[in-house]
Design a protein around this motif. Structure first.
Motif, mmCIF file in Angstrom:
data_model
loop_
_atom_site.group_PDB
_atom_site.id
_atom_site.type_symbol
_atom_site.label_atom_id
_atom_site.label_comp_id
_atom_site.label_asym_id
_atom_site.label_seq_id
_atom_site.Cartn_x
_atom_site.Cartn_y
_atom_site.Cartn_z
ATOM 1 N N VAL A 10 0.807 -1.134 0.109
ATOM 2 C CA VAL A 10 -0.053 0.088 0.095
ATOM 3 C C VAL A 10 0.961 1.298 -0.022
ATOM 4 O O VAL A 10 1.565 1.477 0.997
ATOM 5 C CB VAL A 10 -1.060 0.048 1.179
ATOM 6 N N GLY A 11 0.786 1.979 -1.149
ATOM 7 C CA GLY A 11 1.733 3.102 -1.328
ATOM 8 C C GLY A 11 2.637 3.046 -2.312
ATOM 9 O O GLY A 11 3.521 2.085 -2.046
ATOM 10 N N GLY A 12 2.633 3.900 -3.379
ATOM 11 C CA GLY A 12 3.637 3.777 -4.593
ATOM 12 C C GLY A 12 4.586 4.884 -4.588
ATOM 13 O O GLY A 12 4.788 5.444 -5.476
ATOM 14 N N GLY A 13 5.338 5.361 -3.326
ATOM 15 C CA GLY A 13 6.327 6.178 -3.308
ATOM 16 C C GLY A 13 7.536 5.410 -3.277
ATOM 17 O O GLY A 13 7.683 4.330 -3.664
ATOM 18 N N GLN A 14 8.780 6.098 -2.682
ATOM 19 C CA GLN A 14 9.994 5.611 -2.655
ATOM 20 C C GLN A 14 9.868 4.186 -1.986
ATOM 21 O O GLN A 14 10.497 3.214 -2.426
ATOM 22 C CB GLN A 14 11.089 6.529 -2.433
ATOM 23 N N ALA A 15 9.199 4.329 -1.074
ATOM 24 C CA ALA A 15 9.354 3.161 -0.139
ATOM 25 C C ALA A 15 8.449 1.863 -0.706
ATOM 26 O O ALA A 15 9.001 0.571 -0.978
ATOM 27 C CB ALA A 15 8.590 3.059 1.040
ATOM 28 N N GLY A 16 7.238 2.264 -1.381
ATOM 29 C CA GLY A 16 6.535 1.092 -2.087
ATOM 30 C C GLY A 16 7.202 0.362 -3.185
ATOM 31 O O GLY A 16 7.229 -0.607 -3.453
ATOM 32 N N ARG A 37 -0.646 9.538 -7.752
ATOM 33 C CA ARG A 37 0.383 8.983 -8.710
ATOM 34 C C ARG A 37 1.815 8.872 -8.045
ATOM 35 O O ARG A 37 1.754 9.177 -7.048
ATOM 36 C CB ARG A 37 0.491 10.163 -9.774
ATOM 37 N N VAL A 38 2.566 8.209 -8.600
ATOM 38 C CA VAL A 38 3.847 7.899 -8.198
ATOM 39 C C VAL A 38 4.462 9.327 -7.697
ATOM 40 O O VAL A 38 4.528 10.361 -8.617
ATOM 41 C CB VAL A 38 4.900 7.227 -9.152
ATOM 42 N N GLY A 39 5.113 9.530 -6.802
ATOM 43 C CA GLY A 39 5.503 10.876 -6.180
ATOM 44 C C GLY A 39 4.503 11.722 -5.804
ATOM 45 O O GLY A 39 4.861 13.039 -5.851
ATOM 46 N N HIS A 83 12.847 11.777 -10.835
ATOM 47 C CA HIS A 83 13.522 10.415 -10.568
ATOM 48 C C HIS A 83 12.723 9.523 -10.168
ATOM 49 O O HIS A 83 13.146 8.105 -10.587
ATOM 50 C CB HIS A 83 14.658 10.901 -9.498
ATOM 51 N N LEU A 84 11.612 9.445 -9.392
ATOM 52 C CA LEU A 84 10.784 8.434 -8.956
ATOM 53 C C LEU A 84 9.975 7.791 -10.258
ATOM 54 O O LEU A 84 9.960 6.542 -10.466
ATOM 55 C CB LEU A 84 9.771 9.043 -7.899
ATOM 56 N N GLU A 85 9.665 8.778 -11.137
ATOM 57 C CA GLU A 85 8.979 8.193 -12.341
ATOM 58 C C GLU A 85 9.992 7.396 -13.430
ATOM 59 O O GLU A 85 9.602 6.156 -13.983
ATOM 60 C CB GLU A 85 8.492 9.541 -13.329
ATOM 61 N N LYS A 86 11.089 7.774 -13.261
ATOM 62 C CA LYS A 86 12.131 6.994 -14.017
ATOM 63 C C LYS A 86 12.298 5.636 -13.593
ATOM 64 O O LYS A 86 12.673 4.757 -14.014
ATOM 65 C CB LYS A 86 13.406 7.717 -14.251
ATOM 66 N N TYR A 87 12.297 5.691 -11.957
ATOM 67 C CA TYR A 87 12.619 4.511 -11.387
ATOM 68 C C TYR A 87 11.471 3.444 -11.687
ATOM 69 O O TYR A 87 11.706 2.377 -11.834
ATOM 70 C CB TYR A 87 12.750 4.938 -9.695
ATOM 71 N N ALA A 129 3.205 0.982 3.178
ATOM 72 C CA ALA A 129 4.369 2.034 2.702
ATOM 73 C C ALA A 129 3.901 3.708 2.472
ATOM 74 O O ALA A 129 4.170 3.939 1.422
ATOM 75 C CB ALA A 129 5.123 1.482 1.361
ATOM 76 N N THR A 130 2.862 3.969 3.284
ATOM 77 C CA THR A 130 2.344 5.254 3.158
ATOM 78 C C THR A 130 2.964 6.358 3.836
ATOM 79 O O THR A 130 2.469 7.506 3.869
ATOM 80 C CB THR A 130 0.932 5.086 3.605
ATOM 81 N N GLY A 131 4.173 6.027 4.593
ATOM 82 C CA GLY A 131 4.713 7.063 4.961
ATOM 83 C C GLY A 131 4.185 7.503 6.737
ATOM 84 O O GLY A 131 2.982 6.892 6.952
ATOM 85 N N PRO A 132 4.853 8.473 7.045
ATOM 86 C CA PRO A 132 4.189 8.828 8.521
ATOM 87 C C PRO A 132 3.342 10.362 8.334
ATOM 88 O O PRO A 132 2.932 10.676 9.228
ATOM 89 C CB PRO A 132 5.206 9.346 9.255
#
Length: 437
Positions: A10-16, A37-39, A83-87, A129-132
């Protein structure tokens, strides 16, 4: 969206995304659900001049280390998103954007049931992976300000022109508050800053970025269990500095000499008067003492390792406040920026893994509920856990834990089936786990 997955992230940022990379590398079937969306957090919760405080070489995601031409620079918010989109494009994770998880519970047979805006699904294991940083935290006393005063949380601040002409009060001196106060100050706005107890650090010391020294000293890999009180460590505010314009210190005392009005901690608002505690001098001294303590540790490490590093004179305060409480009339300001942090919002997680403050109880992200994990929390395991610097390490640990749990479950299933050849078992209802009638 009705389906079953081995793992739902759950969560599509850098952690997810980091979790997905490791799961994919291990051949674990999974899906990543991202509500926007991502980022997203970097797109919509950062001001225009925002830059990372950590240098680019620390943006080291699994399978995707920083490869640009400015490793000692600091990415802007837009560059982080790119950067996250490229990742994500580099390994094509099983990502579903625009899907919000509204409820997570564990069924009687140990499977996780998730309700989402795209339907329901189940999973053997789940990674949160939704962060704090979920809901902006604004103190109730904000309600005592006149309606004519514009109020914004730091997550909604974008640029000085967003605020009406006139003096601005910024409340809070964590990283966001200090940097937003600087942004307004450099734009020529008169800023009143309520200074809290957040520490500061020098941007550079003895020829290197301070964070480069700390990395070499192993500070980013020091586990939270090496400290006397892990809960206290996890609640500490981050040191304020900036990556803007190539990176520099944030010296609130210098800002005061240039016209910024510094106050102590916000104490109350009553009858048109904003009152500040008389702790400004103590708070500034504390921030300087922390910065000096970091320099002391660097000095000791340089000496112990016989390194050749240039000598640097220590910081000398350029301004000292008068003692005592201060006040400000509400009519003297036109806007307030609340840099007062965030509340966690885990109400959608209906699994009993939280302490009395709503913090998930865990060890290195592994909760007491089998199959439920957290990733991307500040000080989840090390100082780098909530930053780009430590995400890869934490994700790798959880991926290993997840695959071990999967192997254990398969072994248990095989052992059970093997036992049926010599023992008699009642038929089971595979939904509830109870013996069938």
């Amino acid at each position: 969206m009705t389906a079953h997955h081995a793992v739902v992230v759950v969560g599509g940022g850098q952690a997810g995304l980091s979790m997905s990379w490791h799961l994919g590398a291990l051949g674990v079937e999974h899906v990543v659900l991202e509500r926007d969306r991502v980022g997203h957090e970097w797109r919509d919760r950062r001001w225009d001049t925002f830059c990372l405080v950590t240098p680019n070489w620390q943006v080291d995601l699994p399978g995707f280390p920083y490869a640009g031409d400015d490793p000692d620079g600091f990415m802007s918010g837009a560059e982080v998103v790119e950067h996250l989109e490229k990742y994500a494009s580099s390994f094509a994770p099983p990502l579903r954007e625009g899907v919000t998880v509204t409820r997570l519970r564990r069924t009687l047979d140990g499977v996780f049931a998730l309700e989402t805006t795209a339907g329901s699904c189940t999973a053997d294991q789940v990674v949160i992976a939704t962060g704090p940083y979920h809901e902006p935290a604004v103190p109730r006393l904000a309600e005592r300000l006149p309606s004519a005063i514009t109020q914004l949380h730091s997550s909604h601040y974008r640029r000085p022109e967003q605020l009406p002409a006139g003096d601005v009060l910024v409340v809070g001196t964590g990283q966001s508050g200090a940097q937003i106060a600087e942004d307004l100050h450099l734009a020529g706005r008169r800023v009143h800053l309520a200074v809290g107890s957040a520490p500061r650090a020098a941007r550079r010391y003895r020829g290197r970025d301070t964070l480069a020294w700390l990395d070499a000293m192993g500070h980013y890999t020091k586990g939270v269990d090496e400290f006397g009180d892990a809960d206290e460590v996890r609640l500490r505010a981050n040191h304020y500095m900036t990556g803007r314009d190539g990176g520099r210190d944030i010296d609130l005392r210098a800002f005061a000499t240039q016209g910024m009005r510094l106050h102590g901690r916000l104490r109350g608002i009553d009858d048109g008067v904003i009152a500040f505690a008389g702790d400004l001098a103590a708070n500034l001294d504390h921030a300087d003492a922390v910065a000096d303590g970091i320099k002391d540790a660097i000095d000791r490490w340089i000496d112990a390792n016989g390194l050749d590093a240039p000598h640097e004179e220590r910081y000398v305060p350029v301004w000292r406040p008068a003692r005592g409480e201060t006040t400000l009339r509400t009519g003297d300001i036109t806007a307030v920026v609340w840099a007062t942090g965030f509340h966690r919002d885990h109400r959608w997680i209906q699994v009993p893994v939280f302490d009395g403050r709503g913090y998930p109880t865990h060890e290195r992200g592994v909760t007491s509920c089998p199959g439920l994990y957290f990733l991307g929390l500040p000080w989840q395991w090390t100082w780098g856990s909530g930053r780009f610097a430590g995400i890869a390490r934490d994700a790798r640990h959880l991926a290993a834990t997840i695959t071990a749990a999967r192997r254990s479950r398969v072994t248990e299933d095989v052992s059970w089936l093997a036992g049926t050849a010599t023992e008699t078992f009642p038929a089971l209802d595979w939904v509830t786990g109870r013996a069938a009638a």
